[in-house]
Design a protein around this motif. Structure first.
Motif: not given
Length: 181
Positions: A129-153
């Motif tokens: 098996p191969v390991i793939t890592e992914f990181e996403e940093v959310v800040e600034g204006d994107d935080i407002t959009r993120l906090t409007a979420a109640s679920k992730v698909v």
């Protein structure tokens, strides 16, 4: 005898008042205090087998597998006002000899998309098996959009599948929330 004891105690008390150190306290500084907790939470995880990508009854490939997870932590008004940054960490272990595209779609209560991100997972084999890592940093204006979420698909898409495909695809993830009160 009481009179003799009262005089030395009073003398000690008065001398402590004159010789004690007192530091000036600026109570206006209390408004400048900021609490900055860091909260780490598990986000989503799954264990998919190659058979999840093939319908053996109808003998047809299933090219996309989707799962929805509630993220109720973000729907608190105080959290929404205090969140400064969110770091998402995703770790995939792919033992299926196919690469994958993985889409993360954050949705509001009314299923409006508030934030999206995606990554590609490198193919592996059942034996290696191969390991793939992914990181996403959310800040600034994107935080407002993120906090409007109640679920992730999460949508996992495979380019092709058949009934002989073997292996597993595992995901573990966590989010680190940086708050300021």
């Amino acid at each position: 005898m009481k009179k003799n004891l009262l005089l030395p105690v009073a003398a000690v008390f008065v001398s402590l008042l004159f010789f004690a150190c007192v530091k000036d306290t600026d109570f206006d500084q209390a408004e400048d205090i900021a609490l900055t907790p860091v909260i780490e939470l598990d986000l989503i995880y799954f264990n998919l087998t190659a058979s999840n990508f093939f319908d053996s009854i109808n003998n047809t490939p299933i090219l996309t597998v989707t799962d929805t997870t509630d993220i109720r932590f973000l729907d608190d008004a105080q959290i929404q006002e205090s969140l400064r940054r969110a770091d998402f960490y995703f770790k995939f272990s792919n033992g299926i000899p196919r690469s994958f595209q993985v889409d993360f779609q954050f949705l509001s209560e009314t299923n409006d998309t508030t934030y999206t991100t995606q990554t590609n997972v490198t193919q592996g084999t059942p034996q290696d098996p191969v390991i793939t890592e992914f990181e996403e940093v959310v800040e600034g204006d994107d935080i407002t959009r993120l906090t409007a979420a109640s679920k992730v698909v999460v949508s996992v898409t495979i380019p092709s599948s058949n009934e002989t495909l073997e292996g597993t695809l595992n995901l573990q993830s966590k989010t680190t929330y940086y708050l300021e009160f």
